[in-house]
Enzyme design. Structure first.
Site, PDB file in Angstrom:
ATOM      1  CD  GLU A   1       4.699   5.966  40.001  1.00 17.16           C
ATOM      2  OE1 GLU A   1       3.983   5.179  40.454  1.00 17.16           O
ATOM      3  OE2 GLU A   1       4.657   6.341  38.755  1.00 17.16           O
TER       4      GLU A   1
ATOM      5  CD  GLU B   1       6.948   8.521  35.585  1.00 12.61           C
ATOM      6  OE1 GLU B   1       6.234   7.818  36.531  1.00 12.61           O
ATOM      7  OE2 GLU B   1       6.618   9.001  34.831  1.00 12.61           O
TER       8      GLU B   1
ATOM      9  CG  HIS C   1       6.504   5.265  33.033  1.00 13.06           C
ATOM     10  ND1 HIS C   1       6.603   5.894  31.877  1.00 13.06           N
ATOM     11  CD2 HIS C   1       5.378   6.121  33.792  1.00 13.06           C
ATOM     12  CE1 HIS C   1       5.604   6.677  31.794  1.00 13.06           C
ATOM     13  NE2 HIS C   1       5.046   6.837  32.937  1.00 13.06           N
TER      14      HIS C   1
ATOM     15  CD  GLU D   1       2.045   2.929  34.903  1.00 14.80           C
ATOM     16  OE1 GLU D   1       3.270   2.990  34.870  1.00 14.80           O
ATOM     17  OE2 GLU D   1       1.166   3.632  35.442  1.00 14.80           O
TER      18      GLU D   1
HETATM   19  O1  LIG Z   1       1.851   6.348  35.045  1.00 15.17           O
HETATM   20  C1  LIG Z   1       2.732   6.943  35.580  1.00 15.17           C
HETATM   21  O2  LIG Z   1       3.312   6.404  36.412  1.00 15.17           O
HETATM   22  C2  LIG Z   1       3.002   8.211  35.122  1.00 15.17           C
HETATM   23  O3  LIG Z   1       3.590   8.977  35.663  1.00 15.17           O
HETATM   24  C3  LIG Z   1       2.122   8.676  34.146  1.00 15.17           C
HETATM   25  C4  LIG Z   1       1.997  10.182  33.996  1.00 15.17           C
HETATM   26  O4  LIG Z   1       1.360  10.362  32.833  1.00 15.17           O
HETATM   27  C5  LIG Z   1       1.449  10.741  35.269  1.00 15.17           C
HETATM   28  O5  LIG Z   1       0.188  10.273  35.219  1.00 15.17           O
HETATM   29 MG    MG Z   2       4.560   7.966  37.424  1.00 14.01          MG
END
Ligand SMILES: O=C(O)C(=O)C[C@@H](O)CO
Ligand code: MG
Length: 390
Positions: A240, A266, A316, A336
């Site tokens: 990601e 995201e 996201h 998620e």
């Molecule tokens: O959960 C995700 O994909 C994020 O990018 C959250 C971000 O705060 C990094 O953990």
């Molecule tokens: Mg992320």
């Protein structure tokens, strides 16, 4: 029904936060020479809550977590005058009105996040007015329940990561996402540490559980090209945000490079932004966040685009504004889920501000079709731990 008022309040957390550990999450600031906590600019300790009030007493709730104080200014000064007096059911017209009137400086980023917050509130209103949950206004129930993946595993001591991964298995999750802590600045030793963390988690969860790998824009194309082949043996479900959102051609090159699917989105906005990603085959998984991409109106359009390109949508952050989109389309196989815990990065604050988000049972969540709108209310439990800016 007419909109009579838009109330945007910034909830700024003043309660306890867990200080970050060094290297807990690679991120875009890592490319720059700096000392200390590079994730500082990626804290979400403020959240703007938008309430859209109508002449028949209904109130729709929306939210935005990107630059919340700026989002409030944009809502108060530019967007509210455009929607007050209007019918929330004219949501496409209202979306275009907000988008086109801010195009010169909006389109992406905080302006589109502010538009998202109002749009989410409009859909909450339409659900409340019709007595139906939002997903029933989109495509209805496409799943008996929604599979979700546990998303945390920030880079810490490997034994701690293994204990955390085991805890997700014990809770019944069959998918989880971990964060890398090292990037180009950390050289070959950092590559080794990144690989060791994946090996450690795989050692606990085996290979019958999906493992997603999060870079959070902390690498660059050259580094990603070097490490990707070394990651293939760990069979990640996806890698990601290996590069910054503007490097769309870099995404596309990486997405063709190995068998590892590249995910992102995201930090992308509107159907126009996702058309670019899809046309260039830049991602194999789309991850917009409905409170950024342009709200439910825009997310619904991206879902249709993604379906046409056979690219799955896994929004996201989970959270209710995304769960309704996942429930309403076959293009979105799962959600998620941020485990509920002390406030760290701030993704967790959603649970301190709102009530109604479903709790996973054995790795699945469900939406209550008897709850109209989004199914959220403002929580009273933690109000004393927020500074609230009207
Ligand atoms: O959960 C995700 O994909 C994020 O990018 C959250 C971000 O705060 C990094 O953990
Ligand atoms: Mg992320």
């Amino acid at each position: 029904m007419k909109i009579t008022r838009i109330r945007a309040r910034v909830f700024e957390w003043k309660g306890r936060t867990v200080p970050p550990q060094a290297h807990f999450c690679a991120n875009a600031m890592d490319m720059l020479w700096s000392r200390g906590d590079t994730m500082g600019t990626f804290r979400f300790h403020g959240w703007t809550v938008v309430e859209v009030e109508t002449d028949d007493g209904l109130v729709g709730i929306g939210n935005v977590a990107l630059a919340p104080r700026i989002a409030k200014q944009i809502i108060d000064q530019y967007l509210a005058p455009l929607v007050i007096g209007q019918d929330p059911f004219d949501y496409e017209y209202l979306w275009q009105r907000m988008y086109r009137s801010t195009l010169a400086w909006g389109r992406k980023g905080v302006a589109m996040a502010a538009i998202s917050a109002i749009d989410i509130a409009l859909w909450d209103l339409m659900g409340k007015a019709t007595g139906r949950p939002v997903f029933k206004l989109l495509g209805g129930r496409t799943k008996e329940k929604i599979p979700c993946y546990a998303s945390k595993l920030y880079r810490t001591d490997l034994a701690d990561m293994q204990r955390e991964a085991q805890s997700y298995l014990d809770q019944g999750f069959s998918a989880m996402k971990m964060r890398f802590g090292y990037g180009p600045k950390d050289g070959p030793a950092g590559v080794r540490k990144n690989l060791d963390s994946v090996a450690a988690v795989r050692e606990v969860i085996g290979y019958d559980v999906d493992l997603m790998l999060e870079c959070y824009m902390g690498w660059n194309l050259e580094y990603a090209k070097r490490i990707l082949p070394k990651l293939e043996r760990y069979e990640p479900r996806w890698l990601e945000e290996p590069v910054i959102a503007d490097d769309i051609d870099g995404y596309a090159e990486l997405n063709q490079l190995t068998s590892i699917p590249i995910s992102g989105g995201e930090h992308e906005f509107t159907s126009y932004g996702f058309r670019q990603l899809l046309d260039k085959r830049a991602v194999s998984v789309i991850q917009y966040d409905t409170n950024r991409v342009g709200g439910i109106t825009a997310a619904h359009k991206v879902n249709a685009l993604a379906e046409a390109y056979s690219v799955p949508v896994i929004p996201h952050a989970g959270q209710m504004h995304n769960y309704h989109l996942t429930m309403s389309t076959l293009a979105s196989p799962m959600s998620e889920f941020f485990p509920v815990h002390d406030v760290e990065v701030g993704n967790e604050l959603f649970y301190y501000i709102f009530e109604g988000d479903p709790t996973p049972q054995n790795g699945y969540i469900d939406l209550d079709e008897h709850k109209p709108g989004l199914g959220l209310t403002l929580s009273e439990k933690y109000l004393d731990q927020f500074n609230i800016i009207e």
